[in-house]
Write a protein that holds these residues in place. Structure first.
Motif, PDB file in Angstrom:
ATOM      1  N   SER A  69       0.820  -1.215   0.000  1.00 43.63           N
ATOM      2  CA  SER A  69       0.000   0.000   0.000  1.00 43.63           C
ATOM      3  C   SER A  69       0.853   1.263   0.000  1.00 43.63           C
ATOM      4  N   THR A  70       2.164   1.103  -0.051  1.00 41.25           N
ATOM      5  CA  THR A  70       3.088   2.231   0.004  1.00 41.25           C
ATOM      6  C   THR A  70       3.603   2.571  -1.389  1.00 41.25           C
ATOM      7  N   VAL A  71       3.634   3.867  -1.706  1.00 44.06           N
ATOM      8  CA  VAL A  71       4.222   4.325  -2.962  1.00 44.06           C
ATOM      9  C   VAL A  71       5.592   4.896  -2.636  1.00 44.06           C
ATOM     10  N   VAL A  72       6.595   4.417  -3.350  1.00 45.03           N
ATOM     11  CA  VAL A  72       7.978   4.842  -3.134  1.00 45.03           C
ATOM     12  C   VAL A  72       8.453   5.601  -4.369  1.00 45.03           C
ATOM     13  N   TYR A  73       9.047   6.756  -4.137  1.00 47.07           N
ATOM     14  CA  TYR A  73       9.556   7.589  -5.222  1.00 47.07           C
ATOM     15  C   TYR A  73      11.074   7.529  -5.247  1.00 47.07           C
TER      16      TYR A  73
END
Length: 112
Positions: A69-73
């Motif tokens: 559920s985590t978005v990593v940039y």
């Protein structure tokens, strides 16, 4: 150089022209970060950060990956970090020149 190329370069620098975007890019120089980590460091509203990340993503400057559920940039390439380093060097020189002028003005004021 064709006008279209000048326009594209101007658009690129305009895209960089927001303090939140610059801060995101600076933070990502140290490696990928989750959105929640970026929020904690930048201290802006989530909607504002999301909008600025979208601009950077559309420009191809950053990439986004989903980990659960985590978005990593992350930075899309090392060239962005090089550009930020060059900007810091230029800004350092500009500000050093302003400090010299300020010192001269203070000396002049002390004499009068």
């Amino acid at each position: 150089m064709p006008v279209a190329l000048h326009q594209a370069k101007a658009e690129f620098f305009r895209m960089l022209g927001h303090p939140v975007r610059i801060r995101v890019l600076e933070l990502l120089q140290d490696g990928p970060m989750a959105v929640r980590e970026l929020l904690a460091e930048i201290e802006v509203e989530a909607s504002n950060l999301s909008a600025q990340l979208a601009v950077l993503r559309r420009a191809g400057i950053v990439t986004a990956t989903r980990e659960g559920s985590t978005v990593v940039y992350a930075l899309a390439g090392a060239d962005v970090a090089d550009l930020l380093r060059a900007a810091r060097c230029i800004l350092t020189e500009l500000l050093a020149g302003q400090n010299e002028l300020l010192a001269q003005l203070r000396e002049e004021a002390a004499v009068r």
